[in-house]
Design a protein around this motif. Structure first.
Motif, PDB file in Angstrom:
ATOM      1  N   ASN A  64       7.138  19.130   4.492  1.00 55.48           N
ATOM      2  CA  ASN A  64       6.845  19.025   5.847  1.00 55.48           C
ATOM      3  C   ASN A  64       5.486  18.252   5.725  1.00 55.48           C
ATOM      4  O   ASN A  64       4.341  18.831   4.718  1.00 55.48           O
ATOM      5  CB  ASN A  64       6.048  19.531   6.332  1.00 55.48           C
ATOM      6  N   ILE A  65       4.697  16.978   6.437  1.00 52.60           N
ATOM      7  CA  ILE A  65       4.332  15.847   5.591  1.00 52.60           C
ATOM      8  C   ILE A  65       3.117  15.969   7.175  1.00 52.60           C
ATOM      9  O   ILE A  65       3.479  16.367   8.349  1.00 52.60           O
ATOM     10  CB  ILE A  65       4.865  14.430   5.792  1.00 52.60           C
ATOM     11  N   LEU A  66       2.100  15.542   7.132  1.00 52.77           N
ATOM     12  CA  LEU A  66       0.857  15.958   8.359  1.00 52.77           C
ATOM     13  C   LEU A  66       0.449  14.124   8.342  1.00 52.77           C
ATOM     14  O   LEU A  66      -0.097  13.867   7.571  1.00 52.77           O
ATOM     15  CB  LEU A  66       0.084  16.265   8.243  1.00 52.77           C
ATOM     16  N   ASP A  67       1.261  13.121   9.426  1.00 52.56           N
ATOM     17  CA  ASP A  67       0.944  12.092   9.217  1.00 52.56           C
ATOM     18  C   ASP A  67      -0.393  11.561  10.505  1.00 52.56           C
ATOM     19  O   ASP A  67      -0.248  11.492  11.632  1.00 52.56           O
ATOM     20  CB  ASP A  67       2.289  10.917   9.750  1.00 52.56           C
ATOM     21  N   LEU A  68      -1.505  11.578   9.753  1.00 51.45           N
ATOM     22  CA  LEU A  68      -3.071  11.486  10.518  1.00 51.45           C
ATOM     23  C   LEU A  68      -3.656  10.131  10.995  1.00 51.45           C
ATOM     24  O   LEU A  68      -2.635   8.723  10.203  1.00 51.45           O
ATOM     25  CB  LEU A  68      -3.999  11.536  10.408  1.00 51.45           C
ATOM     26  N   PHE A  69      -3.231   9.667  12.021  1.00 51.00           N
ATOM     27  CA  PHE A  69      -3.970   8.414  12.609  1.00 51.00           C
ATOM     28  C   PHE A  69      -2.178   7.364  12.750  1.00 51.00           C
ATOM     29  O   PHE A  69      -2.621   5.865  12.011  1.00 51.00           O
ATOM     30  CB  PHE A  69      -4.605   7.778  11.522  1.00 51.00           C
ATOM     31  N   SER A  70      -1.365   8.304  12.489  1.00 55.33           N
ATOM     32  CA  SER A  70       0.304   7.933  12.158  1.00 55.33           C
ATOM     33  C   SER A  70       0.394   5.960  12.818  1.00 55.33           C
ATOM     34  O   SER A  70       1.238   6.045  12.311  1.00 55.33           O
ATOM     35  CB  SER A  70       0.901   8.712  12.963  1.00 55.33           C
ATOM     36  N   GLY A  71      -0.478   6.089  13.892  1.00 53.14           N
ATOM     37  CA  GLY A  71      -0.126   4.715  14.427  1.00 53.14           C
ATOM     38  C   GLY A  71       1.907   4.477  15.214  1.00 53.14           C
ATOM     39  O   GLY A  71       1.703   4.982  15.858  1.00 53.14           O
ATOM     40  N   ASN A 105      10.204  17.591   7.709  1.00 53.25           N
ATOM     41  CA  ASN A 105       9.830  16.810   9.532  1.00 53.25           C
ATOM     42  C   ASN A 105       8.453  16.436   9.149  1.00 53.25           C
ATOM     43  O   ASN A 105       7.483  16.794   7.680  1.00 53.25           O
ATOM     44  CB  ASN A 105       9.302  18.456   9.067  1.00 53.25           C
ATOM     45  N   VAL A 106       8.398  15.721   9.809  1.00 53.75           N
ATOM     46  CA  VAL A 106       6.927  15.296  10.262  1.00 53.75           C
ATOM     47  C   VAL A 106       5.862  14.979  10.973  1.00 53.75           C
ATOM     48  O   VAL A 106       6.721  15.296  12.045  1.00 53.75           O
ATOM     49  CB  VAL A 106       7.096  13.840   9.460  1.00 53.75           C
ATOM     50  N   PHE A 107       4.488  15.544  10.776  1.00 51.78           N
ATOM     51  CA  PHE A 107       3.520  15.462  12.444  1.00 51.78           C
ATOM     52  C   PHE A 107       3.375  14.731  12.691  1.00 51.78           C
ATOM     53  O   PHE A 107       2.270  14.902  11.631  1.00 51.78           O
ATOM     54  CB  PHE A 107       3.090  17.180  12.031  1.00 51.78           C
ATOM     55  N   PHE A 108       3.644  13.572  12.904  1.00 49.24           N
ATOM     56  CA  PHE A 108       2.925  12.669  13.539  1.00 49.24           C
ATOM     57  C   PHE A 108       1.510  13.109  14.944  1.00 49.24           C
ATOM     58  O   PHE A 108       1.531  13.552  15.537  1.00 49.24           O
ATOM     59  CB  PHE A 108       3.492  11.392  14.486  1.00 49.24           C
ATOM     60  N   ILE A 109       0.395  12.513  14.727  1.00 52.91           N
ATOM     61  CA  ILE A 109      -0.619  12.962  14.864  1.00 52.91           C
ATOM     62  C   ILE A 109      -1.871  11.078  15.204  1.00 52.91           C
ATOM     63  O   ILE A 109      -1.942  10.154  14.635  1.00 52.91           O
ATOM     64  CB  ILE A 109      -2.150  13.272  14.449  1.00 52.91           C
ATOM     65  N   VAL A 157       0.596  -1.673   0.064  1.00 54.85           N
ATOM     66  CA  VAL A 157      -0.216  -0.439  -0.495  1.00 54.85           C
ATOM     67  C   VAL A 157       1.220   1.344   0.222  1.00 54.85           C
ATOM     68  O   VAL A 157       0.757   1.755  -0.777  1.00 54.85           O
ATOM     69  CB  VAL A 157      -1.264  -0.372   0.850  1.00 54.85           C
ATOM     70  N   LYS A 158       1.899   1.413   0.737  1.00 58.91           N
ATOM     71  CA  LYS A 158       2.819   2.826   1.133  1.00 58.91           C
ATOM     72  C   LYS A 158       3.083   2.935  -0.338  1.00 58.91           C
ATOM     73  O   LYS A 158       3.541   3.721  -1.194  1.00 58.91           O
ATOM     74  CB  LYS A 158       3.836   1.940   1.799  1.00 58.91           C
ATOM     75  N   GLU A 159       3.744   1.399  -0.514  1.00 59.73           N
ATOM     76  CA  GLU A 159       4.018   1.820  -2.433  1.00 59.73           C
ATOM     77  C   GLU A 159       3.722   2.075  -3.120  1.00 59.73           C
ATOM     78  O   GLU A 159       3.967   3.116  -4.062  1.00 59.73           O
ATOM     79  CB  GLU A 159       5.306   0.587  -3.102  1.00 59.73           C
ATOM     80  N   GLY A 207       3.913   4.834  12.886  1.00 56.44           N
ATOM     81  CA  GLY A 207       5.035   5.645  12.106  1.00 56.44           C
ATOM     82  C   GLY A 207       5.485   5.446  11.311  1.00 56.44           C
ATOM     83  O   GLY A 207       6.222   6.014  10.043  1.00 56.44           O
ATOM     84  N   SER A 208       5.080   4.480  10.453  1.00 59.93           N
ATOM     85  CA  SER A 208       5.924   4.000   9.043  1.00 59.93           C
ATOM     86  C   SER A 208       5.507   4.799   7.738  1.00 59.93           C
ATOM     87  O   SER A 208       6.515   4.674   7.016  1.00 59.93           O
ATOM     88  CB  SER A 208       5.333   2.363   8.762  1.00 59.93           C
ATOM     89  N   PHE A 209       4.356   5.934   7.541  1.00 61.42           N
ATOM     90  CA  PHE A 209       3.947   6.563   6.247  1.00 61.42           C
ATOM     91  C   PHE A 209       5.220   7.490   6.803  1.00 61.42           C
ATOM     92  O   PHE A 209       5.471   7.818   5.940  1.00 61.42           O
ATOM     93  CB  PHE A 209       3.099   6.648   6.405  1.00 61.42           C
ATOM     94  N   GLY A 210       5.310   8.003   7.982  1.00 62.17           N
ATOM     95  CA  GLY A 210       5.696   9.554   8.435  1.00 62.17           C
ATOM     96  C   GLY A 210       7.425   8.779   7.881  1.00 62.17           C
ATOM     97  O   GLY A 210       7.742   9.960   7.440  1.00 62.17           O
ATOM     98  N   ILE A 211       7.841   8.266   8.507  1.00 56.54           N
ATOM     99  CA  ILE A 211       8.491   7.947   8.260  1.00 56.54           C
ATOM    100  C   ILE A 211       9.304   7.107   7.400  1.00 56.54           C
ATOM    101  O   ILE A 211      10.878   7.506   6.667  1.00 56.54           O
ATOM    102  CB  ILE A 211       9.334   6.642   9.106  1.00 56.54           C
ATOM    103  N   GLU A 212       8.177   6.804   5.912  1.00 50.29           N
ATOM    104  CA  GLU A 212       8.828   6.519   4.816  1.00 50.29           C
ATOM    105  C   GLU A 212       9.471   7.453   3.737  1.00 50.29           C
ATOM    106  O   GLU A 212      10.067   8.247   2.729  1.00 50.29           O
ATOM    107  CB  GLU A 212       8.314   5.677   4.158  1.00 50.29           C
TER     108      GLU A 212
END
Length: 115
Positions: A50-57, A72-76, A28-30, A59-64
């Protein structure tokens, strides 16, 4: 789970064993990154963003995104068990300076931020 591309390619991430958290699968990420980076319909670049990672769990999406050059990534995230893993993943990969964790319910955060 692993990082699929960029400077952190191949690095492993800790995932939650808790059934309340569903990780974003590598396939899915790919697909998301292929769509964003190669589509003629979007003019979006991950690099320097700058990335907003909603429902980040965990962090796999933001870290990717960071691995692919995001600034930067903002994890919510608000689930305590998952936040512990998110903290560990960021720390293990030495990404603390590029990450901001907002420990709030996503909908509350957006509602207050958009007013």
């Amino acid at each position: 789970m692993r990082i699929i591309s960029g400077t952190l390619k191949g690095k492993k991430l800790i995932i939650s064993k808790d059934k309340k958290t569903r990780p974003l699968r590598d396939l899915v990420k790919e697909s998301i990154f292929n769509l964003v980076e190669h589509s003629n319909k979007f003019q979006i670049k991950i690099k320097g963003s700058n990335i907003l990672d909603l429902f980040s769990g965990t962090g796999s999406f933001g870290i990717e995104c960071l691995s692919r050059g995001a600034e930067n990534v903002f994890f919510i995230e608000n689930y305590n068990e998952t936040l512990k893993i998110l903290d560990k993943n960021i720390s293990n990969l030495k990404l603390t300076n590029q990450c901001n964790i907002i420990r709030k319910d996503c909908f509350d955060f957006l509602e207050k931020s958009l007013k």
